[in-house]
Motif scaffolding. Sequence first.
Motif, PDB file in Angstrom:
ATOM      1  N   GLU A  57      29.503   9.022  -4.766  1.00 28.11           N
ATOM      2  CA  GLU A  57      28.981   7.890  -5.542  1.00 28.11           C
ATOM      3  C   GLU A  57      27.484   8.079  -5.817  1.00 28.11           C
ATOM      4  O   GLU A  57      27.005   7.799  -6.908  1.00 28.11           O
ATOM      5  N   ILE A  58      26.753   8.554  -4.840  1.00 26.27           N
ATOM      6  CA  ILE A  58      25.327   8.802  -5.016  1.00 26.27           C
ATOM      7  C   ILE A  58      25.095   9.838  -6.119  1.00 26.27           C
ATOM      8  O   ILE A  58      24.210   9.682  -6.960  1.00 26.27           O
ATOM      9  N   MET A  59      25.908  10.884  -6.127  1.00 25.19           N
ATOM     10  CA  MET A  59      25.720  11.982  -7.075  1.00 25.19           C
ATOM     11  C   MET A  59      26.347  11.726  -8.455  1.00 25.19           C
ATOM     12  O   MET A  59      26.059  12.449  -9.401  1.00 25.19           O
ATOM     13  N   ARG A  60      27.168  10.672  -8.568  1.00 24.09           N
ATOM     14  CA  ARG A  60      27.803  10.349  -9.849  1.00 24.09           C
ATOM     15  C   ARG A  60      26.731  10.062 -10.904  1.00 24.09           C
ATOM     16  O   ARG A  60      25.890   9.208 -10.721  1.00 24.09           O
ATOM     17  N   ASP A  61      26.753  10.784 -11.990  1.00 24.73           N
ATOM     18  CA  ASP A  61      25.801  10.591 -13.101  1.00 24.73           C
ATOM     19  C   ASP A  61      24.346  10.593 -12.625  1.00 24.73           C
ATOM     20  O   ASP A  61      23.505   9.880 -13.177  1.00 24.73           O
ATOM     21  N   VAL A  62      24.045  11.384 -11.611  1.00 21.89           N
ATOM     22  CA  VAL A  62      22.726  11.340 -10.981  1.00 21.89           C
ATOM     23  C   VAL A  62      21.599  11.649 -11.967  1.00 21.89           C
ATOM     24  O   VAL A  62      20.546  11.005 -11.922  1.00 21.89           O
ATOM     25  N   ASP A  63      21.793  12.588 -12.870  1.00 22.13           N
ATOM     26  CA  ASP A  63      20.700  12.929 -13.786  1.00 22.13           C
ATOM     27  C   ASP A  63      20.397  11.786 -14.749  1.00 22.13           C
ATOM     28  O   ASP A  63      19.228  11.469 -14.988  1.00 22.13           O
ATOM     29  N   ALA A  64      21.426  11.144 -15.261  1.00 23.03           N
ATOM     30  CA  ALA A  64      21.212   9.994 -16.155  1.00 23.03           C
ATOM     31  C   ALA A  64      20.580   8.840 -15.387  1.00 23.03           C
ATOM     32  O   ALA A  64      19.671   8.171 -15.895  1.00 23.03           O
ATOM     33  N   ARG A  65      21.032   8.622 -14.173  1.00 27.26           N
ATOM     34  CA  ARG A  65      20.476   7.529 -13.376  1.00 27.26           C
ATOM     35  C   ARG A  65      19.028   7.814 -12.983  1.00 27.26           C
ATOM     36  O   ARG A  65      18.186   6.912 -12.972  1.00 27.26           O
ATOM     37  N   LEU A  66      18.719   9.078 -12.678  1.00 24.36           N
ATOM     38  CA  LEU A  66      17.333   9.440 -12.367  1.00 24.36           C
ATOM     39  C   LEU A  66      16.430   9.272 -13.582  1.00 24.36           C
ATOM     40  O   LEU A  66      15.274   8.852 -13.453  1.00 24.36           O
ATOM     41  N   SER A  67      16.949   9.577 -14.743  1.00 22.98           N
ATOM     42  CA  SER A  67      16.176   9.399 -15.966  1.00 22.98           C
ATOM     43  C   SER A  67      15.820   7.923 -16.167  1.00 22.98           C
ATOM     44  O   SER A  67      14.680   7.585 -16.481  1.00 22.98           O
ATOM     45  N   GLU A  68      16.804   7.057 -15.976  1.00 20.84           N
ATOM     46  CA  GLU A  68      16.553   5.616 -16.090  1.00 20.84           C
ATOM     47  C   GLU A  68      15.592   5.151 -15.001  1.00 20.84           C
ATOM     48  O   GLU A  68      14.688   4.348 -15.259  1.00 20.84           O
ATOM     49  N   LEU A  69      15.761   5.641 -13.789  1.00 17.45           N
ATOM     50  CA  LEU A  69      14.876   5.260 -12.698  1.00 17.45           C
ATOM     51  C   LEU A  69      13.443   5.689 -12.975  1.00 17.45           C
ATOM     52  O   LEU A  69      12.495   4.962 -12.678  1.00 17.45           O
ATOM     53  N   SER A  70      13.273   6.840 -13.585  1.00 20.89           N
ATOM     54  CA  SER A  70      11.935   7.313 -13.947  1.00 20.89           C
ATOM     55  C   SER A  70      11.285   6.353 -14.943  1.00 20.89           C
ATOM     56  O   SER A  70      10.089   6.059 -14.838  1.00 20.89           O
ATOM     57  N   ARG A  71      12.056   5.849 -15.887  1.00 22.58           N
ATOM     58  CA  ARG A  71      11.519   4.870 -16.840  1.00 22.58           C
ATOM     59  C   ARG A  71      11.127   3.577 -16.119  1.00 22.58           C
ATOM     60  O   ARG A  71      10.092   2.980 -16.414  1.00 22.58           O
ATOM     61  N   VAL A  72      11.961   3.151 -15.179  1.00 21.00           N
ATOM     62  CA  VAL A  72      11.639   1.953 -14.393  1.00 21.00           C
ATOM     63  C   VAL A  72      10.334   2.178 -13.632  1.00 21.00           C
ATOM     64  O   VAL A  72       9.439   1.323 -13.645  1.00 21.00           O
ATOM     65  N   ALA A  73      10.208   3.327 -12.976  1.00 24.80           N
ATOM     66  CA  ALA A  73       8.996   3.633 -12.212  1.00 24.80           C
ATOM     67  C   ALA A  73       7.765   3.636 -13.115  1.00 24.80           C
ATOM     68  O   ALA A  73       6.731   3.056 -12.768  1.00 24.80           O
ATOM     69  N   ASP A  74       7.885   4.260 -14.281  1.00 19.98           N
ATOM     70  CA  ASP A  74       6.758   4.280 -15.219  1.00 19.98           C
ATOM     71  C   ASP A  74       6.344   2.868 -15.600  1.00 19.98           C
ATOM     72  O   ASP A  74       5.155   2.546 -15.621  1.00 19.98           O
ATOM     73  N   ASP A  75       7.315   2.010 -15.890  1.00 17.87           N
ATOM     74  CA  ASP A  75       7.015   0.618 -16.272  1.00 17.87           C
ATOM     75  C   ASP A  75       6.385  -0.156 -15.119  1.00 17.87           C
ATOM     76  O   ASP A  75       5.399  -0.867 -15.312  1.00 17.87           O
ATOM     77  N   VAL A  76       6.970  -0.034 -13.936  1.00 11.67           N
ATOM     78  CA  VAL A  76       6.439  -0.766 -12.779  1.00 11.67           C
ATOM     79  C   VAL A  76       5.006  -0.344 -12.488  1.00 11.67           C
ATOM     80  O   VAL A  76       4.111  -1.182 -12.335  1.00 11.67           O
ATOM     81  N   TYR A  77       4.767   0.961 -12.432  1.00  8.45           N
ATOM     82  CA  TYR A  77       3.417   1.439 -12.110  1.00  8.45           C
ATOM     83  C   TYR A  77       2.420   1.108 -13.226  1.00  8.45           C
ATOM     84  O   TYR A  77       1.260   0.791 -12.948  1.00  8.45           O
ATOM     85  N   ALA A  78       2.850   1.162 -14.479  1.00  5.97           N
ATOM     86  CA  ALA A  78       1.958   0.821 -15.587  1.00  5.97           C
ATOM     87  C   ALA A  78       1.535  -0.645 -15.517  1.00  5.97           C
ATOM     88  O   ALA A  78       0.351  -0.971 -15.672  1.00  5.97           O
ATOM     89  N   HIS A  79       2.491  -1.538 -15.279  1.00 11.22           N
ATOM     90  CA  HIS A  79       2.153  -2.955 -15.177  1.00 11.22           C
ATOM     91  C   HIS A  79       1.285  -3.234 -13.954  1.00 11.22           C
ATOM     92  O   HIS A  79       0.345  -4.019 -14.013  1.00 11.22           O
ATOM     93  N   TRP A  80       1.580  -2.568 -12.864  1.00 16.13           N
ATOM     94  CA  TRP A  80       0.787  -2.747 -11.654  1.00 16.13           C
ATOM     95  C   TRP A  80      -0.648  -2.264 -11.887  1.00 16.13           C
ATOM     96  O   TRP A  80      -1.615  -2.938 -11.523  1.00 16.13           O
ATOM     97  N   ALA A  81      -0.808  -1.106 -12.519  1.00 13.38           N
ATOM     98  CA  ALA A  81      -2.136  -0.549 -12.770  1.00 13.38           C
ATOM     99  C   ALA A  81      -2.953  -1.456 -13.699  1.00 13.38           C
ATOM    100  O   ALA A  81      -4.165  -1.593 -13.516  1.00 13.38           O
ATOM    101  N   GLN A  82      -2.302  -2.092 -14.655  1.00 11.51           N
ATOM    102  CA  GLN A  82      -3.016  -3.028 -15.531  1.00 11.51           C
ATOM    103  C   GLN A  82      -3.612  -4.174 -14.724  1.00 11.51           C
ATOM    104  O   GLN A  82      -4.723  -4.608 -14.998  1.00 11.51           O
ATOM    105  N   GLY A  83      -2.883  -4.627 -13.714  1.00  7.62           N
ATOM    106  CA  GLY A  83      -3.392  -5.705 -12.874  1.00  7.62           C
ATOM    107  C   GLY A  83      -4.580  -5.294 -12.029  1.00  7.62           C
ATOM    108  O   GLY A  83      -5.402  -6.120 -11.652  1.00  7.62           O
TER     109      GLY A  83
END
Length: 86
Positions: A57-83
């Motif tokens: 289950e962890i490895m299912r679609d891992v590359d697509a899920r990591l890609s989405e997670l990377s976008r989430v991380a970019d958004d979270v860190y960008a908003h945090w840095a603005q603050g």
Amino acid sequence: MRLLTNAFNPNQAFSLGKHIGFQCHIEMTREMIETWCRTGADELPAQPAGAKQSRSEIMRDVDARLSELSRVADDVYAHWAQGLAH
């Protein structure tokens, strides 16, 4: 303020003023996941059970899920840095 939630933990990430807290990992890479699955293999169930995932289950679609997670991380860190600038 809640930033990330899921069905098992409503407080995956949160902010308090200029501080941010995580109860998850948004910086994951395929190498990290493979290492964790290998070194923690005895802790993984054969089948998913609630919040515990099996290796398959962890490895299912891992590359697509990591890609989405990377976008989430970019958004979270960008908003945090603005603050921090305020």
